[in-house]
Design a protein around this motif. Structure first.
Motif, PDB file in Angstrom:
ATOM      1  N   ASN A  14       0.808  -1.222   0.000  1.00 32.10           N
ATOM      2  CA  ASN A  14       0.000   0.000   0.000  1.00 32.10           C
ATOM      3  C   ASN A  14       0.840   1.271   0.000  1.00 32.10           C
ATOM      4  OD1 ASN A  14      -2.712  -1.258   0.283  1.00 32.10           O
ATOM      5  ND2 ASN A  14      -1.884  -1.971   2.208  1.00 32.10           N
ATOM      6  N   ILE A  15       2.143   1.161  -0.263  1.00 32.85           N
ATOM      7  CA  ILE A  15       2.966   2.372  -0.337  1.00 32.85           C
ATOM      8  C   ILE A  15       2.519   3.230  -1.521  1.00 32.85           C
ATOM      9  CG2 ILE A  15       5.269   3.189  -0.948  1.00 32.85           C
ATOM     10  CD1 ILE A  15       6.475   1.171   0.817  1.00 32.85           C
ATOM     11  N   ASN A  16       2.344   4.524  -1.286  1.00 30.75           N
ATOM     12  CA  ASN A  16       1.980   5.454  -2.351  1.00 30.75           C
ATOM     13  C   ASN A  16       2.660   6.788  -2.093  1.00 30.75           C
ATOM     14  OD1 ASN A  16       0.486   6.571  -0.241  1.00 30.75           O
ATOM     15  ND2 ASN A  16      -1.425   5.645  -0.924  1.00 30.75           N
ATOM     16  N   HIS A  17       2.330   7.776  -2.900  1.00 27.33           N
ATOM     17  CA  HIS A  17       2.991   9.073  -2.777  1.00 27.33           C
ATOM     18  C   HIS A  17       2.642   9.760  -1.473  1.00 27.33           C
ATOM     19  CE1 HIS A  17      -1.015   9.973  -4.390  1.00 27.33           C
ATOM     20  NE2 HIS A  17      -0.874  11.194  -3.902  1.00 27.33           N
ATOM     21  N   GLU A  18       1.456   9.475  -0.952  1.00 29.26           N
ATOM     22  CA  GLU A  18       1.061  10.120   0.301  1.00 29.26           C
ATOM     23  C   GLU A  18       1.868   9.575   1.477  1.00 29.26           C
ATOM     24  OE1 GLU A  18      -3.088   9.554   0.653  1.00 29.26           O
ATOM     25  OE2 GLU A  18      -3.632  10.973  -0.930  1.00 29.26           O
ATOM     26  N   SER A  19       2.065   8.253   1.517  1.00 31.70           N
ATOM     27  CA  SER A  19       2.826   7.675   2.622  1.00 31.70           C
ATOM     28  C   SER A  19       4.293   8.077   2.571  1.00 31.70           C
ATOM     29  CB  SER A  19       2.708   6.142   2.608  1.00 31.70           C
ATOM     30  OG  SER A  19       3.200   5.613   1.392  1.00 31.70           O
ATOM     31  N   LEU A  20       4.804   8.377   1.361  1.00 33.64           N
ATOM     32  CA  LEU A  20       6.198   8.812   1.220  1.00 33.64           C
ATOM     33  C   LEU A  20       6.346  10.332   1.282  1.00 33.64           C
ATOM     34  CD1 LEU A  20       7.506   6.430  -1.595  1.00 33.64           C
ATOM     35  CD2 LEU A  20       7.955   6.311   0.844  1.00 33.64           C
ATOM     36  N   LYS A  21       5.208  11.043   1.445  1.00 33.88           N
ATOM     37  CA  LYS A  21       5.225  12.503   1.569  1.00 33.88           C
ATOM     38  C   LYS A  21       5.894  13.149   0.357  1.00 33.88           C
ATOM     39  CE  LYS A  21       5.500  12.230   6.607  1.00 33.88           C
ATOM     40  NZ  LYS A  21       6.264  12.621   7.828  1.00 33.88           N
ATOM     41  N   MET A  22       5.426  12.775  -0.822  1.00 39.32           N
ATOM     42  CA  MET A  22       5.974  13.335  -2.038  1.00 39.32           C
ATOM     43  C   MET A  22       4.834  13.524  -3.035  1.00 39.32           C
ATOM     44  SD  MET A  22       7.936   9.888  -3.310  1.00 39.32           S
ATOM     45  CE  MET A  22       8.985  10.811  -4.387  1.00 39.32           C
ATOM     46  N   SER A  23       5.107  14.245  -4.088  1.00 38.39           N
ATOM     47  CA  SER A  23       4.067  14.498  -5.077  1.00 38.39           C
ATOM     48  C   SER A  23       3.764  13.238  -5.880  1.00 38.39           C
ATOM     49  CB  SER A  23       4.503  15.622  -6.018  1.00 38.39           C
ATOM     50  OG  SER A  23       5.617  15.210  -6.797  1.00 38.39           O
ATOM     51  N   LYS A  24       2.568  13.182  -6.397  1.00 46.51           N
ATOM     52  CA  LYS A  24       2.155  12.020  -7.170  1.00 46.51           C
ATOM     53  C   LYS A  24       2.967  11.883  -8.449  1.00 46.51           C
ATOM     54  CE  LYS A  24      -1.967   9.807  -9.112  1.00 46.51           C
ATOM     55  NZ  LYS A  24      -3.434   9.943  -9.349  1.00 46.51           N
ATOM     56  N   ASP A  25       3.291  13.014  -9.081  1.00 45.56           N
ATOM     57  CA  ASP A  25       4.070  12.970 -10.329  1.00 45.56           C
ATOM     58  C   ASP A  25       5.473  12.415 -10.084  1.00 45.56           C
ATOM     59  OD1 ASP A  25       1.919  14.033 -11.650  1.00 45.56           O
ATOM     60  OD2 ASP A  25       2.631  16.107 -11.511  1.00 45.56           O
ATOM     61  N   ASP A  26       6.116  12.849  -8.994  1.00 43.53           N
ATOM     62  CA  ASP A  26       7.453  12.329  -8.689  1.00 43.53           C
ATOM     63  C   ASP A  26       7.402  10.845  -8.370  1.00 43.53           C
ATOM     64  OD1 ASP A  26       8.557  14.772  -9.110  1.00 43.53           O
ATOM     65  OD2 ASP A  26       8.691  15.322  -6.985  1.00 43.53           O
ATOM     66  N   PHE A  27       6.390  10.441  -7.614  1.00 43.85           N
ATOM     67  CA  PHE A  27       6.266   9.026  -7.256  1.00 43.85           C
ATOM     68  C   PHE A  27       6.099   8.166  -8.498  1.00 43.85           C
ATOM     69  CE2 PHE A  27       3.677   5.324  -6.170  1.00 43.85           C
ATOM     70  CZ  PHE A  27       4.410   4.772  -5.133  1.00 43.85           C
ATOM     71  N   GLU A  28       5.230   8.574  -9.388  1.00 52.04           N
ATOM     72  CA  GLU A  28       5.010   7.804 -10.617  1.00 52.04           C
ATOM     73  C   GLU A  28       6.245   7.832 -11.511  1.00 52.04           C
ATOM     74  OE1 GLU A  28       1.528   9.410 -12.374  1.00 52.04           O
ATOM     75  OE2 GLU A  28       0.143   8.437 -10.944  1.00 52.04           O
ATOM     76  N   SER A  29       6.968   8.942 -11.515  1.00 48.87           N
ATOM     77  CA  SER A  29       8.184   9.028 -12.338  1.00 48.87           C
ATOM     78  C   SER A  29       9.266   8.109 -11.801  1.00 48.87           C
ATOM     79  CB  SER A  29       8.688  10.474 -12.381  1.00 48.87           C
ATOM     80  OG  SER A  29       7.727  11.330 -12.970  1.00 48.87           O
ATOM     81  N   TYR A  30       9.440   8.073 -10.483  1.00 46.78           N
ATOM     82  CA  TYR A  30      10.429   7.180  -9.887  1.00 46.78           C
ATOM     83  C   TYR A  30      10.032   5.722 -10.092  1.00 46.78           C
ATOM     84  CZ  TYR A  30      12.007  11.397  -7.449  1.00 46.78           C
ATOM     85  OH  TYR A  30      12.468  12.647  -7.145  1.00 46.78           O
ATOM     86  N   THR A  31       8.756   5.420  -9.940  1.00 44.65           N
ATOM     87  CA  THR A  31       8.283   4.040 -10.060  1.00 44.65           C
ATOM     88  C   THR A  31       8.420   3.516 -11.483  1.00 44.65           C
ATOM     89  OG1 THR A  31       6.707   4.435  -8.257  1.00 44.65           O
ATOM     90  CG2 THR A  31       6.322   2.510  -9.637  1.00 44.65           C
ATOM     91  N   SER A  32       8.131   4.375 -12.460  1.00 42.33           N
ATOM     92  CA  SER A  32       8.230   3.955 -13.862  1.00 42.33           C
ATOM     93  C   SER A  32       9.658   3.967 -14.371  1.00 42.33           C
ATOM     94  CB  SER A  32       7.367   4.874 -14.728  1.00 42.33           C
ATOM     95  OG  SER A  32       7.834   6.215 -14.659  1.00 42.33           O
ATOM     96  N   GLY A  33      10.588   4.585 -13.646  1.00 41.12           N
ATOM     97  CA  GLY A  33      11.972   4.664 -14.082  1.00 41.12           C
ATOM     98  C   GLY A  33      12.267   5.862 -14.945  1.00 41.12           C
ATOM     99  N   GLU A  34      11.293   6.754 -15.100  1.00 43.76           N
ATOM    100  CA  GLU A  34      11.516   7.941 -15.922  1.00 43.76           C
ATOM    101  C   GLU A  34      12.512   8.885 -15.256  1.00 43.76           C
ATOM    102  OE1 GLU A  34       8.900  11.661 -17.786  1.00 43.76           O
ATOM    103  OE2 GLU A  34       7.913   9.959 -16.830  1.00 43.76           O
TER     104      GLU A  34
END
Length: 517
Positions: free
Chosen positions: A380-400
């Protein structure tokens, strides 16, 4: 492209599980797991049984209501049909029964009896009207045959023949039921846990166990039965639900995409710049991965236990507190770094088919609950639990985008850690080489001094205490030198005489020669 955050502490993930969070929500005092909605195994079984009874009641109520509606429609239809027939042919009145009802009602009565009998049969059969299947012959695997032999040997050595025969017979029937295709994962879990409960009650009711007349306890027999079931029926129990394999693969992909969430993002004091701390953590990862290579529940739990101890060792090597607040982030890091195969299926296997005593209390149960909670947290880790923006979280997760660099994330990088370790070793080797060269020069100087001193001492000793041989040798050498000097002097004298004669002859006047003589 690398983005640098304004403060590395803003991306720290605080993970805190209090002791209350690990206990059963019903307040029974045992540990609960997220797979059982934070309940212990006993409370979960009670909840399942209550829900099953409620579901059966609702199903029966719904079926009875539908039956009443069909019967009402059928009665009304027959009444209309009889009235129409009486209008057309009054002679049909003679075909009615003594109570004034038509004999055509008999099919309805039989169908009602059949419904009640089938419902009763379903209730007695635990919601299933299928007959009890006969034992079928199956080809046992070497592991299953070995497990059966071990159990038979254990029972024959330690239990009375009647108890051993009863256990063997009941296990054979349970094994047959386990391999029924209609049995799902939860049905298998309910059947195995119910068998554990019945077997425990049976053993504790026997006089030999009550009066402690045997060398074993009832719990030893329960553990032997658990080992047999988990080994002999492993393939069936572990792969009870094909959807769980897909869920495991999805979880592995999920963890693989979260590889950048290292302990640099977690609030922990692990210091992976220290080689010993890294080694202990690598050993913990190996133990976590090794869970899938074992069949028995106790072996899987022992892997979890050793993994947890290695994590605490790593914390000690890092000079960090060995508390639950430090342990859980490190456990999450082990899951993210190791990405153990089929970890969700292994956790479900332990939850479903372990003895209740293994997962309700004790050190293995505590660590198992922590692993279950950490795995649930990772899912259930997401951008909210990591205290970061959704765009950064998705960018890090996708490898962009690459994750931000800081001391923590660099410490988790194996390549950088290896380079730093190699650089430290090279620096140490260079310093040792310089020390060795200095020591070699000093040694050569000492050897030269010792050699000179030794030669001087030898000369002094020979001069002070000459031996006859040495005196003879000295005289011989002296005579040889004198002879050589004399020979050299004679040669020089003859050479000088010849030179003088030649010079005198060349200086005298020459007489004329009389050619006539």
């Amino acid at each position: 492209r690398i983005t640098m955050p304004s403060s590395s502490e803003d991306h720290k993930l605080r993970v805190n599980f209090s002791n209350r969070d690990l206990l059963c929500v019903n307040g029974c005092g045992f540990y609960g797991t997220p797979q059982w909605e934070n309940r212990c195994s006993k409370c979960w079984q009670l909840l399942q049984n209550t829900q099953k009874r409620n579901d059966d009641y609702l199903k029966n109520k719904m079926a009875f209501r539908q039956f009443e509606e069909r019967r009402k429609l059928s009665t009304e239809s027959r009444s209309l049909t009889i009235k129409n027939l009486l209008k057309k042919s009054p002679s049909l009145v003679a075909s009615q029964g003594p109570d004034g009802t038509s004999s055509s009602a008999s099919p309805h009565v039989s169908s009602s009896s059949a419904f009640h009998s089938s419902a009763s049969a379903g209730q007695l059969g635990g919601g299933s009207s299928s007959p009890v299947s006969r034992p079928r012959t199956r080809q046992r695997s070497p592991e299953s045959q070995m497990a059966r032999d071990d159990l038979s040997s254990f029972l024959s050595r330690n239990a009375p023949p009647t108890i051993a025969a009863t256990i063997s017979k009941s296990l054979s029937q349970l094994t047959v039921n386990i391999y029924e295709p209609r049995m799902g994962a939860e049905d298998l879990s309910a059947a195995v846990q119910a068998y554990y409960s019945q077997l425990d009650a049976y053993l504790n009711s026997q006089t030999v166990f009550i009066q402690n007349k045997l060398s074993i306890r009832a719990g030893d027999v329960m553990e032997a039965v658990e080992r047999y079931l988990c080994t002999a029926c492993y393939q069936r129990l572990f792969w009870a639900d094909s959807d769980e394999e897909v869920a495991d693969l999805s979880l592995q992909e999920r963890i693989r995409s979260l590889h950048w969430v290292t302990f640099g993002f977690l609030e922990t004091r692990l210091d992976l710049t220290k080689e010993q701390a890294r080694n202990r953590l690598d050993e913990a990862i190996n133990e976590m991965i090794d869970i899938n290579s074992h069949r028995r529940v106790e072996e899987k739990l022992q892997c979890l236990l050793r993994c947890s101890h290695k994590i605490f060792d790593s914390l000690r090597e890092s000079a960090a507190p060995t508390s639950a607040d430090e342990f859980l982030p490190a456990l999450i890091y082990v899951l993210l770094k190791g990405n153990p195969p089929l970890i969700q299926s292994n956790i479900n296997f332990i939850s479903r088919f372990a003895l209740p005593s293994r997962t309700m209390s004790g050190e293995p149960a505590y660590f198992f609950t922590n692993v279950s909670g950490a795995l649930h947290y990772v899912q259930n880790i997401n951008h909210e639990s990591l205290k970061m923006s959704k765009d950064d979280f998705e960018s890090y997760t996708s490898g962009e985008l690459a994750p931000p660099l800081n001391k923590g994330t660099c410490g988790c990088n194996q390549a950088l850690s290896s380079m730093e370790s190699s650089l430290a070793r090279m620096t140490k080797l260079i310093a040792e080489q310089k020390q060795l060269a200095t020591r070699i020069d000093e040694f050569e100087r000492q050897v030269s001094q010792e050699e000179t001193s030794l030669c001087d001492r030898i000369r002094d000793l020979i001069s002070s205490f000459p031996s006859p041989e040495w005196i003879g040798l000295r005289d011989k050498v002296a005579r040889a030198e004198a002879a050589a000097n004399d020979a050299c002097s004679l040669n020089s004298t003859s050479s000088s005489a010849r030179v003088s004669t030649d010079s005198s002859e060349s200086s005298a006047p020459k007489q004329p020669v009389d050619l006539l003589q």
